[in-house]
Scaffold this motif. Sequence first.
Motif, PDB file in Angstrom:
ATOM      1  N   MET A  33       5.913  -1.484   5.120  1.00 12.76           N
ATOM      2  CA  MET A  33       5.869  -0.896   6.460  1.00 12.76           C
ATOM      3  C   MET A  33       6.614  -1.763   7.471  1.00 12.76           C
ATOM      4  O   MET A  33       7.229  -1.251   8.405  1.00 12.76           O
TER       5      MET A  33
ATOM      6  N   GLN B 270       5.974   5.313  -2.147  1.00 11.46           N
ATOM      7  CA  GLN B 270       5.130   4.159  -1.843  1.00 11.46           C
ATOM      8  C   GLN B 270       4.836   4.092  -0.342  1.00 11.46           C
ATOM      9  O   GLN B 270       3.707   3.817   0.064  1.00 11.46           O
ATOM     10  N   LEU B 271       5.833   4.376   0.481  1.00  6.77           N
ATOM     11  CA  LEU B 271       5.641   4.377   1.933  1.00  6.77           C
ATOM     12  C   LEU B 271       4.621   5.441   2.339  1.00  6.77           C
ATOM     13  O   LEU B 271       3.742   5.191   3.172  1.00  6.77           O
TER      14      LEU B 271
ATOM     15  N   LYS C 239      -3.045   5.144   3.353  1.00  2.00           N
ATOM     16  CA  LYS C 239      -4.068   4.096   3.323  1.00  2.00           C
ATOM     17  C   LYS C 239      -4.388   3.615   4.737  1.00  2.00           C
ATOM     18  O   LYS C 239      -5.554   3.416   5.091  1.00  2.00           O
TER      19      LYS C 239
ATOM     20  N   ILE D  52      -5.110  -2.568   3.272  1.00  4.56           N
ATOM     21  CA  ILE D  52      -4.042  -1.750   2.679  1.00  4.56           C
ATOM     22  C   ILE D  52      -3.158  -2.560   1.739  1.00  4.56           C
ATOM     23  O   ILE D  52      -2.388  -1.996   0.989  1.00  4.56           O
TER      24      ILE D  52
ATOM     25  N   ARG E 168       2.178   6.619   0.523  1.00  9.55           N
ATOM     26  CA  ARG E 168       0.848   6.152   0.107  1.00  9.55           C
ATOM     27  C   ARG E 168       0.314   5.085   1.061  1.00  9.55           C
ATOM     28  O   ARG E 168      -0.882   5.079   1.392  1.00  9.55           O
ATOM     29  N   CYS E 169       1.204   4.193   1.496  1.00  8.55           N
ATOM     30  CA  CYS E 169       0.779   3.128   2.404  1.00  8.55           C
ATOM     31  C   CYS E 169       0.344   3.698   3.752  1.00  8.55           C
ATOM     32  O   CYS E 169      -0.661   3.273   4.319  1.00  8.55           O
ATOM     33  N   LYS E 170       1.085   4.673   4.243  1.00 13.08           N
ATOM     34  CA  LYS E 170       0.711   5.299   5.517  1.00 13.08           C
ATOM     35  C   LYS E 170      -0.629   6.010   5.380  1.00 13.08           C
ATOM     36  O   LYS E 170      -1.458   5.964   6.295  1.00 13.08           O
TER      37      LYS E 170
ATOM     38  N   LYS F 140       1.609  -5.650  -0.183  1.00 13.03           N
ATOM     39  CA  LYS F 140       2.791  -4.857  -0.549  1.00 13.03           C
ATOM     40  C   LYS F 140       3.034  -3.756   0.484  1.00 13.03           C
ATOM     41  O   LYS F 140       4.177  -3.524   0.902  1.00 13.03           O
ATOM     42  N   CYS F 141       1.986  -3.096   0.918  1.00 10.18           N
ATOM     43  CA  CYS F 141       2.120  -2.041   1.924  1.00 10.18           C
ATOM     44  C   CYS F 141       2.539  -2.622   3.272  1.00 10.18           C
ATOM     45  O   CYS F 141       3.368  -2.043   3.976  1.00 10.18           O
TER      46      CYS F 141
END
Length: 192
Positions: free
Chosen positions: A139, A167-168, A174, A131, A170-172, A134-135
């Motif tokens: 997180m 962005q958060l 992923k 992920i 999108r990271c979740k 950055k993610c």
Amino acid sequence: MIVKEENIVSLIKSGKDREVVPVLYKKVYPLVEYYIVRNSGTKDDASDVFQDTLLLFYKQIMQDSFDEKYKVFGYLYKISLYKWMNKAKKNNRIKFVDGIENLDYLMVHETTNETIPNPDENIIRKLFSPIGEKCIELMTYTTYSSLLLEDIMLRMELNSVAAVKMQLKRCKEKLLKQIEENPSLINQLKNK
């Protein structure tokens, strides 16, 4: 006297920096130390970097070059991280990850006697490494550090709180995709 973050600049300008410095060490230094120690540094490195950051910050205030649109705690943290990255890079203590265009998002690797991770750590690394750093950083800020979205915005140099939220999300997504694609890793964790 209770020192609030929004009063720090005016207190330093009025010569009350003796009241401000302990607050900065209490609020910002532990985060800086945690980051540096986890990223191939020592507590002494963290202390040196934070002192250099405070001197720079003090100088900027006295020369009226500090931009007061920034929150002090987030600003000091980010400057400390930049200073550490520069110092570690000069000492060849970090390695850039291929494919990262923005140097703010480096992955830092320990170069000395790395301990063998336990099996649970290997499983978690396999889930999280795809992920991206950055993610993982984002997180970590939201889940473990409980930082305000505004502070995260400054630390990660995003344009707005809405950008942090997007962005958060999108990271979740992923991470959930990784979990769905790797049921065997999840089963291994469950069976521990």
